[in-house]
Write an enzyme that holds these catalytic residues in place. Structure first.
Site, PDB file in Angstrom:
ATOM      1  N   GLU A   1      40.064  37.470  43.690  1.00  0.00           N
ATOM      2  CA  GLU A   1      38.917  36.566  43.654  1.00  0.00           C
ATOM      3  C   GLU A   1      37.737  37.175  44.417  1.00  0.00           C
ATOM      4  O   GLU A   1      36.958  36.466  45.048  1.00  0.00           O
ATOM      5  CB  GLU A   1      39.327  35.208  44.250  1.00  0.00           C
ATOM      6  CG  GLU A   1      38.446  34.033  43.881  1.00  0.00           C
ATOM      7  CD  GLU A   1      38.463  33.688  42.408  1.00  0.00           C
ATOM      8  OE1 GLU A   1      39.532  33.779  41.771  1.00  0.00           O
ATOM      9  OE2 GLU A   1      37.401  33.350  41.882  1.00  0.00           O
TER      10      GLU A   1
HETATM   11  C1  LIG Z   1      48.203  40.049  42.296  1.00  0.00           C
HETATM   12  C2  LIG Z   1      46.844  40.130  41.703  1.00  0.00           C
HETATM   13  C3  LIG Z   1      46.372  39.095  40.923  1.00  0.00           C
HETATM   14  C4  LIG Z   1      45.121  39.186  40.317  1.00  0.00           C
HETATM   15  N1  LIG Z   1      44.705  38.190  39.465  1.00  0.00           N
HETATM   16  C5  LIG Z   1      43.583  38.400  38.728  1.00  0.00           C
HETATM   17  C6  LIG Z   1      43.244  37.515  37.658  1.00  0.00           C
HETATM   18  O1  LIG Z   1      43.916  36.512  37.430  1.00  0.00           O
HETATM   19  N2  LIG Z   1      42.179  37.795  36.905  1.00  0.00           N
HETATM   20  C7  LIG Z   1      41.414  38.897  37.125  1.00  0.00           C
HETATM   21  O2  LIG Z   1      40.476  39.109  36.382  1.00  0.00           O
HETATM   22  N3  LIG Z   1      41.692  39.747  38.129  1.00  0.00           N
HETATM   23  C8  LIG Z   1      42.761  39.535  38.925  1.00  0.00           C
HETATM   24  N4  LIG Z   1      43.085  40.416  39.932  1.00  0.00           N
HETATM   25  C9  LIG Z   1      42.204  41.528  40.186  1.00  0.00           C
HETATM   26  C10 LIG Z   1      41.451  41.417  41.507  1.00  0.00           C
HETATM   27  O3  LIG Z   1      40.493  40.400  41.450  1.00  0.00           O
HETATM   28  C11 LIG Z   1      40.853  42.794  41.808  1.00  0.00           C
HETATM   29  O4  LIG Z   1      41.926  43.627  42.143  1.00  0.00           O
HETATM   30  C12 LIG Z   1      39.850  42.760  42.923  1.00  0.00           C
HETATM   31  O5  LIG Z   1      38.703  42.085  42.516  1.00  0.00           O
HETATM   32  C13 LIG Z   1      39.474  44.158  43.397  1.00  0.00           C
HETATM   33  O6  LIG Z   1      39.199  45.022  42.347  1.00  0.00           O
HETATM   34  P1  LIG Z   1      39.877  46.464  42.280  1.00  0.00           P
HETATM   35  O7  LIG Z   1      41.332  46.259  42.419  1.00  0.00           O
HETATM   36  O8  LIG Z   1      39.401  47.151  41.102  1.00  0.00           O
HETATM   37  O9  LIG Z   1      39.383  47.192  43.580  1.00  0.00           O
HETATM   38  P2  LIG Z   1      38.036  48.018  43.741  1.00  0.00           P
HETATM   39  O10 LIG Z   1      36.919  47.241  43.175  1.00  0.00           O
HETATM   40  O11 LIG Z   1      38.266  49.385  43.246  1.00  0.00           O
HETATM   41  O12 LIG Z   1      37.884  48.057  45.305  1.00  0.00           O
HETATM   42  C14 LIG Z   1      38.545  48.988  46.170  1.00  0.00           C
HETATM   43  C15 LIG Z   1      37.991  48.839  47.558  1.00  0.00           C
HETATM   44  O13 LIG Z   1      36.604  49.168  47.569  1.00  0.00           O
HETATM   45  C16 LIG Z   1      35.818  48.127  48.075  1.00  0.00           C
HETATM   46  N5  LIG Z   1      34.560  48.043  47.351  1.00  0.00           N
HETATM   47  C17 LIG Z   1      34.379  48.054  46.019  1.00  0.00           C
HETATM   48  N6  LIG Z   1      33.077  47.959  45.726  1.00  0.00           N
HETATM   49  C18 LIG Z   1      32.416  47.888  46.881  1.00  0.00           C
HETATM   50  C19 LIG Z   1      31.046  47.764  47.247  1.00  0.00           C
HETATM   51  N7  LIG Z   1      30.089  47.665  46.323  1.00  0.00           N
HETATM   52  N8  LIG Z   1      30.736  47.719  48.555  1.00  0.00           N
HETATM   53  C20 LIG Z   1      31.689  47.773  49.480  1.00  0.00           C
HETATM   54  N9  LIG Z   1      32.991  47.885  49.203  1.00  0.00           N
HETATM   55  C21 LIG Z   1      33.361  47.930  47.921  1.00  0.00           C
HETATM   56  C22 LIG Z   1      36.667  46.886  47.881  1.00  0.00           C
HETATM   57  O14 LIG Z   1      36.331  45.855  48.800  1.00  0.00           O
HETATM   58  C23 LIG Z   1      38.048  47.433  48.106  1.00  0.00           C
HETATM   59  O15 LIG Z   1      38.341  47.440  49.457  1.00  0.00           O
HETATM   60  C24 LIG Z   1      44.312  40.316  40.568  1.00  0.00           C
HETATM   61  C25 LIG Z   1      44.774  41.340  41.385  1.00  0.00           C
HETATM   62  C26 LIG Z   1      46.029  41.261  41.936  1.00  0.00           C
HETATM   63  C27 LIG Z   1      46.517  42.415  42.753  1.00  0.00           C
END
Ligand SMILES: Cc1cc2nc3c(=O)[nH]c(=O)nc-3n(C[C@H](O)[C@H](O)[C@H](O)COP(=O)(O)OP(=O)(O)OC[C@H]3O[C@@H](n4cnc5c(N)ncnc54)[C@H](O)[C@@H]3O)c2cc1C
Lengths: 249, 592
Positions: B442
Site C-alpha cells: 500500500e
Molecule cells: C505480500 C504482498 C502483497 C501485496 N499486495 C498487493 C496488491 O494486492 N496489489 C498490488 O497492486 N500490489 C501489491 N503488493 C505490491 C506492493 O504494493 C509493492 O511491493 C510496493 O508498493 C513496493 O513496490 P516494489 O516492490 O516494486 O518496490 P520498489 O518500488 O522497487 O521499492 C524498493 C525500495 O525503494 C524505495 N523507493 C522506491 N522509489 C522511491 C523513491 N521515489 N524515493 C525514495 N525511495 C523509493 C522503496 O521505498 C523501497 O524501499 C503486494 C506486495 C506484497 C509483498
C-alpha cells in the site's frame, strides 16, 4: 403460536469473577455483562421454530433494571420480534421471577415458553420449573432436541442412561441444555434492526405479585483452591486413597 | 498463546469518552438515523465475538499450512472458507458500504474498530474482506451506475471478493511505468492484457467470483502516471440477469512463498485479453485509486496496531506468570522459586512501550477515522473541507507510523517471551513476520513519508499542517493547570514540529534532495507528536476518575510513561532531520 423467551443479564462467561471484599457477593463494577448463554440458546431455538413456520412471534422478556434493555437488544438482534422489560430494582430471586413471568405469559397469551436451564451467575436452575408449576403447564427440562407440530412438543433430553423423549401438549414450557443448538452470530443488519424493534417497559409493581426476597445470602466465598496432586507408590496405595481419603469407592 | 480478547473497553473509551463520537453522529444528518451509541456498542460486541471465536483460533495453524496453488486454483487453509462464510453472512464485509447497494453505511469510526479486531484475529484472513471493501469503494466512487448495480451488492454481501491489481514486476512504487494494456472493443468493453504481480487475493476459494480492479494503459495514452486507466475485470463474466457466465481470460500463474501473512494468497495474475470495463475517466485511473487510498492506508495502519495489540496481550499474560529472577529490592512472590518477570524494569519498559504505542495508535487511527467521517458526512462545506485536508496530511502518518510502531511493538512482545518468543508455538514470532508487510505494501513507508512531506506539507505550503497544529494549540490553551504535566511537554513538542516544518519548507526550496533526506524521520517526529496529543486527550478524559476505576489509573500511568519515556525520541529524530542530506551523498554508488 407465540413463544416467550425469558432472558437474563449475567456476568460474561469469559470474565474472571471477583468477589467483593466484604464477602457479600460478586463484584459487578465495570464488569462485562452478557446474555445468559442458556438463554441465548433458548432465543435461537425460538427463532428457528419461527423460521420453520411453527411460531408466529418470539417475545423476549427480561426482569430487572434499565440495563436489561441491552440484553433484550441482544435477543432482538438474534431474531426475537419484540421485547418486554419488567422494570424493578428489587433483588430478584427465582420465585419472584417466575411469578413476574407468569403474569407476562398470561397477558401475552403465549403458548410456549423456552427458558435457559439455569443462569450461569447463581446457577439456581429453578425459574423454568417454578414457572411451569405456577402456570399449571407441562414442562420438559434440559432439552437437547425440540420438535413441534400440531400442538404437540416432542422433546429429547440427555439423561444418565441415554436419551429420554417426552411428548407434551401445548401450552408447555421447555428449558434448554447446552447441546440443543449453536446460537448464530447476530448479523449486522439484524443488529441495526434491533434498535427499531418494539421494546415495552412494564413496571413490576403493576403486575400485582409479591416479589420481595425470601432468601438471605449469608456469605459468598471463593471455592477452595485445588491442592497439588501426588504420585502414588503402587496400586494398593491408590486403592487405599480412593477408599479412605477421596471416599469414591 | 492466550486467546485474543478484543480491547472493547479501550475502544469504547476512545469513541465515547475521548472523542464523544455519538454526539458527533447526532449532528450529522446522514448518520443520525443509522447509528447511535447503543447500536455501536452492539456492533462492537458482536464483532468481538465473531473475530475472537471464529477467526482468531485459525491464525496459528493457517500460518503453518499457508495457501496452496494447484493448476491455477488457490486453496486457502483449513477453516478459512467456513469462517469467511460466517463473516460474510453476518454482513461484515459491507459494514462501511453504501446502503444504496446493500452496504450498511456505518461510519469509519466504527468500521475502524471492526477492522482492528479482524486483523488482530488474523492479518491474513483480514486481507480478503479488506481488499473487497477497498475495491467496492473505488467502484462506488468512480464506476458507472450500471457497473455499481451489477457488482456492488454481491461484493458487499461477501459472495464476491475484490482485488487490486496495480503492481507489475518492473513497476511498484512507480506505477507510471506499467505496461498492461487495454484495447477498446466495439461493445464498449475493453480487452485487458498484461501480467500483475503480488496481487493479494487475486485467486482463492472463498467466494464464487472475484472482481479485479486493474490499472492498464489505453492505446496512445500519455506517458507516465497521467496515462493510466482503471478497469473492472471479473473472474467470471456476469450475465445480464446477474448469474455467473463464462470464465474470463484472467488466471493465477503462481503464488508467492513469503515471510509472513502466509494464509493470504499473493498472486501472479495473467490477463490474456480479458474482458473489462472502464471505471471512471480514461487516463485518470491513478487519481481514482488515490481517492480511496485514504481509507485503505488507514486500514493498513490499523493492521500494524492490531498485530501490536495481540502481541501485547500475549506478552502481559506471559510476564505475569513466568517466574525468573528476583525483583530488585523486595521479594514479590516469596513462596515461589522466583518472581514473575513483570517485576523487572526492562520487562516493564517493553510492556509499557507496547501499551503506550498501541493505545496511542488506537486513539490516533480513530481520530483519523472521525475526520474521514466528517469529510464524508458533514453538510457544512467548511467543516468537510478542513476534515478532508486533515485526512490528507494525517493518512500517510497513520499508515507509516502505525505500521512502524507495529513492528516495534511486536518485537518487544517477542522479546518479553525470551526464547519462547522465537518458538512458533507461542505465536509471537508469527506476529513479527505478519506485521512486517504492512510497512511495505500500500505504498512503502518511505513513499508515505515522501507523500507527507512533498505533497501534503510542502504541497499545501504548510496549510494542512496548520489545521492540525492549530487544533493542538487550541486544546492546550483551553486546558486548565490540572493537565499541565501533559500540556507543557505537548506544547514543546508542537513548537519543535513547527520549527522543523518551517525549516524544511525553507531548505526544500534550495535543494530538492532535502525532502527525501528528511522525510522518514520527519514523519516519525510527526507521529510521536500526534500520539502526544492523543495521550493528553486521553489523560484529560481520565483525570479525576483514577480512584473509581483501575482503567483510568492505568491510562494515566501510561500517559505519564509516554511523555517521560517515548515522546523525547522526537529530539534525537529532529537532530537527524536537521542534519540534512549532505552526509547521504558523501559516498558514490561504487563506494557502498
Ligand atoms: C505480500 C504482498 C502483497 C501485496 N499486495 C498487493 C496488491 O494486492 N496489489 C498490488 O497492486 N500490489 C501489491 N503488493 C505490491 C506492493 O504494493 C509493492 O511491493 C510496493 O508498493 C513496493 O513496490 P516494489 O516492490 O516494486 O518496490 P520498489 O518500488 O522497487 O521499492 C524498493 C525500495 O525503494 C524505495 N523507493 C522506491 N522509489 C522511491 C523513491 N521515489 N524515493 C525514495 N525511495 C523509493 C522503496 O521505498 C523501497 O524501499 C503486494 C506486495 C506484497 C509483498
Amino acid at each position: 403460536m407465540k413463544i416467550l423467551v425469558p432472558v437474563k443479564r449475567v456476568i460474561d462467561p469469559n470474565v474472571k469473577v471477583r468477589l467483593k471484599n466484604d464477602g457479600s457477593g460478586v463484584d459487578l463494577d465495570n464488569v462485562k455483562m452478557s446474555i445468559n448463554p442458556f438463554d441465548e440458546i433458548a432465543v435461537e431455538e425460538a427463532v428457528r421454530l419461527k423460521e420453520a413456520g411453527e411460531a408466529s412471534e418470539v417475545i423476549a422478556v427480561s426482569c430487572g433494571g434499565h440495563v436489561c434493555q441491552e440484553t433484550l437488544r441482544s435477543a432482538l438482534a438474534l431474531g426475537a420480534d419484540r421485547a418486554i422489560q419488567v422494570e424493578t430494582d428489587c433483588d430478584l430471586q427465582p420465585l419472584a421471577v417466575a411469578k413476574l413471568l407468569k403474569a407476562v405469559v398470561i397477558s401475552e397469551s403465549a403458548s410456549l415458553v423456552i427458558c435457559g436451564k439455569q443462569a450461569i451467575d447463581d446457577d439456581a436452575g429453578q425459574v423454568g420449573q417454578m414457572l411451569a408449576a405456577l402456570l399449571g403447564w407441562p414442562q420438559a427440562t434440559f432439552a437437547s432436541n425440540v420438535a413441534i407440530s400440531e400442538g404437540l412438543a416432542k422433546v429429547m433430553r440427555e439423561i444418565d442412561d441415554g436419551v429420554e423423549t417426552l411428548e407434551m401438549r401445548l401450552p408447555a414450557l421447555i428449558t434448554t441444555d447446552l447441546r440443543l443448538n449453536e446460537p448464530r452470530y447476530a448479523s449486522l443488519p439484524n443488529i441495526m434492526k434491533a434498535k427499531k424493534k418494539p421494546l415495552e417497559v412494564v413496571a413490576a409493581a403493576d403486575l400485582g405479585v409479591d416479589i420481595s426476597p425470601r432468601l438471605t445470602v449469608l456469605k459468598v466465598t471463593e471455592p477452595a483452591t485445588r491442592k497439588a496432586g501426588i504420585l502414588v507408590e503402587d496400586v494398593t496405595q491408590l486403592l487405599d486413597k480412593l477408599k479412605n481419603e477421596a471416599k469414591v469407592i | 498463546m492466550v486467546d485474543y480478547q478484543a480491547p472493547l473497553r479501550d475502544m469504547r473509551f476512545v469513541l465515547n469518552e475521548v472523542f464523544s463520537v455519538p454526539r458527533l453522529w447526532q449532528t450529522l444528518q446522514l448518520l443520525s438515523d443509522t447509528v447511535d451509541e447503543q447500536t455501536a456498542e452492539a456492533i462492537l460486541e458482536e464483532a468481538a465475538k465473531i473475530t475472537g471465536n471464529c477467526i482468531a483460533p485459525l491464525n496459528r495453524m493457517s500460518d503453518e499450512e499457508g495457501c496452496r496453488w494447484n493448476d491455477g486454483m488457490v486453496l486457502t487453509p483449513v477453516g478459512f472458507r467456513k469462517a469467511y462464510q460466517t463473516y460474510a453472512e453476518g454482513g461484515w464485509v459491507g459494514v462501511g458500504g453504501d446502503p444504496a447497494y446493500g452496504g450498511l453505511g456505518m461510519p469509519k469510526a466504527i468500521s475502524a474498530q471492526v477492522e482492528e479486531m479482524m486483523h488482530a484475529s488474523s492479518l491474513s484472513f483480514g486481507l480478503y474482506p479488506m481488499l473487497t471493501a477497498g475495491a467496492c469503494l473505488a467502484i462506488n466512487t468512480h464506476a458507472s451506475e450500471e457497473l455499481k448495480q451489477k457488482y456492488l451488492p454481491n461484493m458487499y454481501a461477501g459472495t464476491w471478493a475484490g482485488s487490486m491489481c496495480l503492481t507489475e514486476a518492473h513497476a511498484g512504487s512507480d506505477l507510471g511505468t506499467i505496461r498492461s494494456r487495454a484495447e477498446p472493443q466495439v461493445d464498449g468493453s475493453y480487452e485487458i492484457s498484461g501480467t500483475k504481480i503480488f496481487i493479494t487475493g487475486g485467486e482463492h476459494d472463498l467466494t464464487e467470483n472475484i472482481i479485479h480492479l486493474v490499472l492498464a494503459k489505453l492505446p496512445n495514452a500519455p506517458a507516465g502516471s497521467k496515462g493510466i486507466s482503471l478497469f473492472l475485470v471479473p473472474k467470471f463474466l456476469v450475465n445480464a440477469d446477474g448469474s455467473l457466465g463464462e470464465r474470463n481470460t484472467v488466471s493465477c500463474g503462481s503464488i508467492e512463498d513469503k515471510m509472513g501473512i502466509k494464509a493470504s494468497a499473493t498472486c501472479v495474475m495473467h490477463f490474456d485479453g480479458a474482458t473489462g470495463w472502464l471505471v471512471g475517466e480514461a487516463n485518470k485511473g491513478l487519481a481514482a485509486m488515490f481517492t480511496m487510498m485514504n481509507y485503505e492506508r488507514l486500514g493498513v495502519g490499523i493492521q500494524g496496531l492490531a498485530a501490536g495489540e495481540r502481541s501485547y496481550q500475549n506478552a502481559v499474560a506471559y510476564a505475569r506468570e513466568r517466574l525468573q529472577g528476583r525483583a530488585p529490592g523486595n521479594l514479590v512472590a516469596k513462596d515461589e522459586i522466583a518472581d514473575p518477570i513483570i517485576v523487572h524494569p526492562d520487562v516493564r519498559r517493553m510492556l509499557l512501550t507496547m501499551k503506550a504505542l498501541n493505545e496511542g495508535g488506537r486513539a490516533f487511527s480513530s481520530y483519523v477515522a472521525i475526520q474521514l467521517d466528517a469529510a464524508k458526512f458533514s453538510e457544512d462545506p467548511v467543516v468537510s473541507k478542513r476534515a478532508e485536508e486533515l485526512v490528507a496530511i494525517l493518512t500517510p502518518v497513520a499508515k507509516a507510523f502505525l505500521t512502524d510502531m507495529g513492528l516495534e511493538t511486536t518485537i518487544h512482545g517477542q522479546q518479553v517471551l525470551g526464547g519462547h518468543g522465537f518458538i512458533r508455538e507461542w505465536g509471537q514470532e508469527q506476529l513479527v513476520r505478519d506485521v512486517r508487510i504492512t510497512q511495505i505494501y500500500e505504498g512503502t513507508n518511505g513513499i508515505q513519508a515522501l507523500d507527507l512531506v512533498a505533497r501534503k506539507v510542502i504541497g499545501s505550503d504548510g496549510a494542512f499542517y496548520q489545521h492540525f497544529a492549530e487544533e493542538i494549540i487550541m486544546f492546550i490553551d483551553s486546558s486548565g493547570s490540572s493537565l499541565s504535566e501533559f500540556t507543557v511537554p505537548l506544547k514543546e513538542a508542537i513548537a519543535n514540529l513547527e520549527n522543523l516544518t518551517a525549516d524544511l519548507l525553507e531548505r526544500a526550496k534550495a535543494d530538492a534532495n532535502e525532502i527525501g533526506a528528511a522525510s522518514v524521520e520527519y514523519l516519525h517526529v510527526f507521529g510521536y507528536t500526534a500520539y502526544a496529543y492523543m495521550w493528553a486527550l486521553m489523560a484529560k478524559a481520565s483525570l479525576g476518575k483514577e480512584s473509581q476505576d483501575e482503567f483510568y489509573a492505568s491510562k494515566l500511568g501510561t500517559a505519564r510513561f509516554y511523555f517521560a519515556r517515548l515522546l523525547p525520541r522526537i529530539y534525537s529524530l529532529s537532530a537527524s532531520v536537521k542534519a540534512g542530506s549532505e552526509t547521504l551523498y558523501l559516498l558514490n554508488a561504487e563506494q557502498f
